[in-house]
Design a protein around this motif. Sequence first.
Motif, PDB file in Angstrom:
ATOM      1  N   MET A  76       0.807  -1.223   0.000  1.00  0.00           N
ATOM      2  CA  MET A  76       0.000   0.000   0.000  1.00  0.00           C
ATOM      3  C   MET A  76       0.836   1.266   0.000  1.00  0.00           C
ATOM      4  O   MET A  76       0.294   2.366  -0.057  1.00  0.00           O
ATOM      5  CB  MET A  76      -0.942  -0.001   1.208  1.00  0.00           C
ATOM      6  CG  MET A  76      -2.056  -1.025   1.070  1.00  0.00           C
ATOM      7  SD  MET A  76      -3.243  -0.910   2.412  1.00  0.00           S
ATOM      8  CE  MET A  76      -2.252  -1.494   3.765  1.00  0.00           C
ATOM      9  N   SER A  77       2.139   1.148   0.108  1.00  0.00           N
ATOM     10  CA  SER A  77       2.984   2.340   0.030  1.00  0.00           C
ATOM     11  C   SER A  77       2.992   2.844  -1.411  1.00  0.00           C
ATOM     12  O   SER A  77       2.895   2.063  -2.359  1.00  0.00           O
ATOM     13  CB  SER A  77       4.412   2.004   0.469  1.00  0.00           C
ATOM     14  OG  SER A  77       4.413   1.606   1.812  1.00  0.00           O
ATOM     15  N   GLN A  78       3.139   4.136  -1.535  1.00  0.00           N
ATOM     16  CA  GLN A  78       3.070   4.738  -2.882  1.00  0.00           C
ATOM     17  C   GLN A  78       4.428   4.589  -3.573  1.00  0.00           C
ATOM     18  O   GLN A  78       5.132   5.573  -3.784  1.00  0.00           O
ATOM     19  CB  GLN A  78       2.682   6.208  -2.778  1.00  0.00           C
ATOM     20  CG  GLN A  78       1.550   6.504  -1.835  1.00  0.00           C
ATOM     21  CD  GLN A  78       0.193   6.131  -2.391  1.00  0.00           C
ATOM     22  OE1 GLN A  78       0.094   5.328  -3.314  1.00  0.00           O
ATOM     23  NE2 GLN A  78      -0.850   6.663  -1.831  1.00  0.00           N
ATOM     24  N   THR A  79       4.753   3.369  -3.912  1.00  0.00           N
ATOM     25  CA  THR A  79       6.042   3.144  -4.554  1.00  0.00           C
ATOM     26  C   THR A  79       5.935   3.321  -6.067  1.00  0.00           C
ATOM     27  O   THR A  79       4.833   3.382  -6.618  1.00  0.00           O
ATOM     28  CB  THR A  79       6.543   1.718  -4.268  1.00  0.00           C
ATOM     29  OG1 THR A  79       5.615   0.798  -4.855  1.00  0.00           O
ATOM     30  CG2 THR A  79       6.634   1.461  -2.778  1.00  0.00           C
ATOM     31  N   ASP A  80       7.082   3.352  -6.704  1.00  0.00           N
ATOM     32  CA  ASP A  80       7.094   3.519  -8.161  1.00  0.00           C
ATOM     33  C   ASP A  80       6.614   2.272  -8.887  1.00  0.00           C
ATOM     34  O   ASP A  80       6.403   2.308 -10.106  1.00  0.00           O
ATOM     35  CB  ASP A  80       8.509   3.846  -8.643  1.00  0.00           C
ATOM     36  CG  ASP A  80       8.921   5.242  -8.228  1.00  0.00           C
ATOM     37  OD1 ASP A  80       8.044   5.988  -7.753  1.00  0.00           O
ATOM     38  OD2 ASP A  80      10.103   5.574  -8.364  1.00  0.00           O
ATOM     39  N   THR A  81       6.465   1.171  -8.155  1.00  0.00           N
ATOM     40  CA  THR A  81       6.049  -0.073  -8.803  1.00  0.00           C
ATOM     41  C   THR A  81       4.661  -0.515  -8.365  1.00  0.00           C
ATOM     42  O   THR A  81       4.185  -1.564  -8.766  1.00  0.00           O
ATOM     43  CB  THR A  81       7.039  -1.201  -8.479  1.00  0.00           C
ATOM     44  OG1 THR A  81       7.177  -1.292  -7.062  1.00  0.00           O
ATOM     45  CG2 THR A  81       8.396  -0.922  -9.087  1.00  0.00           C
ATOM     46  N   ARG A  82       4.019   0.269  -7.525  1.00  0.00           N
ATOM     47  CA  ARG A  82       2.680  -0.104  -7.084  1.00  0.00           C
ATOM     48  C   ARG A  82       1.761  -0.191  -8.298  1.00  0.00           C
ATOM     49  O   ARG A  82       1.724   0.727  -9.116  1.00  0.00           O
ATOM     50  CB  ARG A  82       2.145   0.917  -6.088  1.00  0.00           C
ATOM     51  CG  ARG A  82       0.882   0.459  -5.417  1.00  0.00           C
ATOM     52  CD  ARG A  82       0.347   1.468  -4.438  1.00  0.00           C
ATOM     53  NE  ARG A  82      -0.811   0.911  -3.757  1.00  0.00           N
ATOM     54  CZ  ARG A  82      -1.694   1.636  -3.098  1.00  0.00           C
ATOM     55  NH1 ARG A  82      -1.532   2.932  -3.002  1.00  0.00           N
ATOM     56  NH2 ARG A  82      -2.720   1.065  -2.516  1.00  0.00           N
ATOM     57  N   ASN A  83       1.047  -1.284  -8.377  1.00  0.00           N
ATOM     58  CA  ASN A  83       0.339  -1.541  -9.620  1.00  0.00           C
ATOM     59  C   ASN A  83      -1.094  -1.955  -9.378  1.00  0.00           C
ATOM     60  O   ASN A  83      -1.530  -3.035  -9.748  1.00  0.00           O
ATOM     61  CB  ASN A  83       1.084  -2.622 -10.414  1.00  0.00           C
ATOM     62  CG  ASN A  83       1.008  -2.366 -11.903  1.00  0.00           C
ATOM     63  OD1 ASN A  83       0.327  -1.449 -12.334  1.00  0.00           O
ATOM     64  ND2 ASN A  83       1.703  -3.165 -12.666  1.00  0.00           N
ATOM     65  N   THR A  84      -1.843  -1.105  -8.704  1.00  0.00           N
ATOM     66  CA  THR A  84      -3.272  -1.324  -8.591  1.00  0.00           C
ATOM     67  C   THR A  84      -3.934  -0.813  -9.865  1.00  0.00           C
ATOM     68  O   THR A  84      -3.256  -0.309 -10.767  1.00  0.00           O
ATOM     69  CB  THR A  84      -3.836  -0.562  -7.386  1.00  0.00           C
ATOM     70  OG1 THR A  84      -3.624   0.832  -7.605  1.00  0.00           O
ATOM     71  CG2 THR A  84      -3.122  -0.967  -6.101  1.00  0.00           C
ATOM     72  N   GLN A  85      -5.232  -0.943  -9.915  1.00  0.00           N
ATOM     73  CA  GLN A  85      -5.905  -0.460 -11.122  1.00  0.00           C
ATOM     74  C   GLN A  85      -5.613   1.022 -11.346  1.00  0.00           C
ATOM     75  O   GLN A  85      -5.302   1.458 -12.451  1.00  0.00           O
ATOM     76  CB  GLN A  85      -7.413  -0.672 -11.001  1.00  0.00           C
ATOM     77  CG  GLN A  85      -8.127  -0.366 -12.299  1.00  0.00           C
ATOM     78  CD  GLN A  85      -9.508   0.202 -12.093  1.00  0.00           C
ATOM     79  OE1 GLN A  85      -9.848   0.656 -11.009  1.00  0.00           O
ATOM     80  NE2 GLN A  85     -10.305   0.158 -13.137  1.00  0.00           N
ATOM     81  N   LYS A  86      -5.699   1.792 -10.240  1.00  0.00           N
ATOM     82  CA  LYS A  86      -5.505   3.234 -10.365  1.00  0.00           C
ATOM     83  C   LYS A  86      -4.036   3.565 -10.629  1.00  0.00           C
ATOM     84  O   LYS A  86      -3.717   4.351 -11.522  1.00  0.00           O
ATOM     85  CB  LYS A  86      -5.992   3.919  -9.087  1.00  0.00           C
ATOM     86  CG  LYS A  86      -6.085   5.410  -9.185  1.00  0.00           C
ATOM     87  CD  LYS A  86      -6.682   6.012  -7.924  1.00  0.00           C
ATOM     88  CE  LYS A  86      -8.185   5.813  -7.836  1.00  0.00           C
ATOM     89  NZ  LYS A  86      -8.762   6.464  -6.661  1.00  0.00           N
ATOM     90  N   THR A  87      -3.154   2.964  -9.822  1.00  0.00           N
ATOM     91  CA  THR A  87      -1.741   3.331  -9.949  1.00  0.00           C
ATOM     92  C   THR A  87      -1.096   2.743 -11.200  1.00  0.00           C
ATOM     93  O   THR A  87      -0.025   3.183 -11.607  1.00  0.00           O
ATOM     94  CB  THR A  87      -0.943   2.879  -8.717  1.00  0.00           C
ATOM     95  OG1 THR A  87      -1.109   1.470  -8.549  1.00  0.00           O
ATOM     96  CG2 THR A  87      -1.412   3.598  -7.467  1.00  0.00           C
ATOM     97  N   SER A  88      -1.749   1.766 -11.820  1.00  0.00           N
ATOM     98  CA  SER A  88      -1.163   1.231 -13.049  1.00  0.00           C
ATOM     99  C   SER A  88      -1.197   2.258 -14.169  1.00  0.00           C
ATOM    100  O   SER A  88      -0.504   2.126 -15.172  1.00  0.00           O
ATOM    101  CB  SER A  88      -1.908  -0.041 -13.485  1.00  0.00           C
ATOM    102  OG  SER A  88      -3.217   0.279 -13.916  1.00  0.00           O
TER     103      SER A  88
END
Lengths: 455, 382
Positions: free
Chosen positions: B336-348
């Motif tokens: 859940m950290s806002q990393t550069d690789t976070r890949n949820t639907q939104k963060t993708s």
Amino acid sequence: MQHFYDGQIRRYITQMIRMLSNFGYQDIEGNVVRIPVTYGDLTRQVANIMRDNSENKIPSAPRMAVYITGLEIDRSRTADQSFVSKLNIRERKYDSSGKEYLDEQGKNYTVERLMPTPYTLSVSADLWSTNTDQKLQILEQILVLFNPSLEIQTTDNYIDWASLTVVNLEGITYSSRSVPVGIDSEIDIATLQFQVPIYLSAPVKVKRLGVITNIIQSIFHADSGEIDLQLTPLQNTDNIPDNYYTDIAEQPLIKTNYQGYGMFVDNTSIQIISKNKVGAVKWDDLLEAYPGQYSAGISRIYLTNENLNNEITGTFALNELDTTKIVIDWDLDSLPTNSVFTSNFRDANQLSTIDAIVDPLILNPIDFEVQGYRFLITNSINNNTAWNNLVANTNDIIEYNGTNWYVLFDSEISNSVSYVTNTNTGKQYYWSGEQWLLSIEGEYSKGNWRLSLDG
Amino acid sequence: MPRLSLYKPERGNDYAFLDKSISEMFTIGGTDVFVHKYLGPKDVSNDAATADQPSYVGGSAETSIQDMLFLENRDRKYDPNIYNLRGIYNVQDIDFDLSQFGLFLSNDTLFMTIHISDSVRILGRKAMAGDVIELPHLVDEHALNDYSVALKRFYVIEDVNRASEGFSPTWYPHLYRLKLKQIYDGQEFKEILDLPANEEEPGEGSLRDILSTYEVEMQINDAVVAQAETDAGKSGYDTAHYYSLSTNSDGSVDLETAQTDANGNTAARPARSGYNGYLLGTTDAPNGAEFGMGISFPLESQAGDYFLRTDFLPKRLFRYNGSSWTKMQDGVRVNMSQTDTRNTQKTSFINNTNSSNIAGETINERQSLSKALRPKGLETDN
């Protein structure tokens, strides 16, 4: 009240800071600079430490600070305050030496959780920026994520039903500055106002797994309209007769348990009866499904039947050579109390025992003619001179009175349950009305046994 | 005889005499002022330049404006040379305000006077807002740190005016009054704070390392995030250490005989997790069982085998039931950290470095909504 503190609000703030972390701005050369996020209500002493106790240290910007602005109870989310939720958990076995979980079943638990209390936590995040472009870069990255909320979790513990919540962006104060700026300050502060519906929970109760393993069902008496507990319990429901439910008044209680298994006790060995077949099921099946963790010599079985006033019990261990059997070590104190066979010729402390079980046709009693000596005989005696012309039946208990043998317990006329212990072997027998049996041996139908794997 | 007048239309000898005297006074009584001369906003390449953030022909100068819309110069160039002036100011007591971010000097605005002619001669121009000055007499050798160098004191010029006390009887000014404020570690002063902390050993850290609170703030931030990740490593709930019982259709425990031990029995591998809830799916098999992974199923498998397909998004765990591979769960738990690789639907849509080859041209998948598929010549990848 005993003290307890779980840092629940602290964890919400921790997650809020995490939510706003790792954003940055990009300068003209393409360098992306991360923006630090800290808690806003710091102490003066720590602030001095952060700047090395020197007035020459310079603050960095941009950055963000998160702080609480309000905490109110949320009446709209209150629910039954006495509600207790129970959760049953089987844990994987933990190898404490290797510090890892194994692929087999470990301890089992039931967790009781009290209804938590709902609150609304108001949190603000101040964004300090040094120029407008920088501020818009940061805001755009953050604001696009709120539509209108973001999920956060304070823990990923499956037990914690209050850990999941959302952060709602309720308002934005775009700037702390007036326009035009006036005489001072390069630094601008934008404030994001969040509301977080949270729950505060009391500690839970962690108990051994408390799932239902035995069901004893009372049967409604159709005629009288009552539950008649005096009627004979149903002993075996494997084959329910066709007229069972119409004749239900005769069967007030139905007992059952896991898979309808029964138990067959043979001295110190117990096998599972499944569908009238002894030993068809391996004990692994039962031990895997049953709550608790099996431990050889600690796990315990309890048995009862219609002849026993109390449960008999003992610890057991799995027979590694034949896993359809367990070997039990009976608790002698749990065995039934012996019947007293009154006599003037025997020690008053031994009136409930016999000295041996013998076949009178092959035993010469001359060596045992001691006042008060008792035999349980496995054959009848009919005017046998060796026995002083005694007449006795198979299964009688006879005693020597100092002169002659006489019948102490007449099996022909006694049909009540009697218990006696053979002091020669230490085993206890009971009189069923027809024969002497080991008091604990035989079948125990479903519902008449239970396990306590944790001892 | 000409009339007596100290004022003259031109700056004459009186002015020159007074100016030299005043300059000497600054030399005798003033303190050193090291000036980091502002050279203008950093140059923008022609490709990146826009109408309101232009690229200046011949390079930007101190009179250039970087952002015509917001009217700010945020990426500033400074002269690597340091100019030495003399200045005079009233030393004053200072207090700290405790703000959300720490201590700030509450009355840290200084008003310093410098000699006009000297400053223009040395700097090559008039001192201006954006110039940064360093006061060497204010270095702090006793800061609570483990640095081997003293902490310098930097100010930025906010305003420059003629000082009222700097007018001589000739009515001509001799002094500038500088309004100074302590600098901060921000985008504007990056070039200055990138300078080495110790000029004699330039490889041993920058001024930022010793002067700015940024590093300690990032350490604090990282520590809090690390704690948050300890509290809730991934979204959803962790059931990896829980045991799932495999059952038959009648509810009895599903046992199988171990192949290696004729007497041993072991629980069969469950066809599904024994726990229900929000975001429980992981890429691990239940009960810690071994599993293979790849982009295609193995050819030889036994009933109960698990296999993780890594070509699915999210990754998907399958179980072989003896005849086919059936889906067990998707690995939906993410950091859940806002990393550069976070890949949820939104963060993708944000953490996206994919590119596509479309008709021979490599196109970045991530493009700003306002710039995607603009007419050629107007688009800019972002």
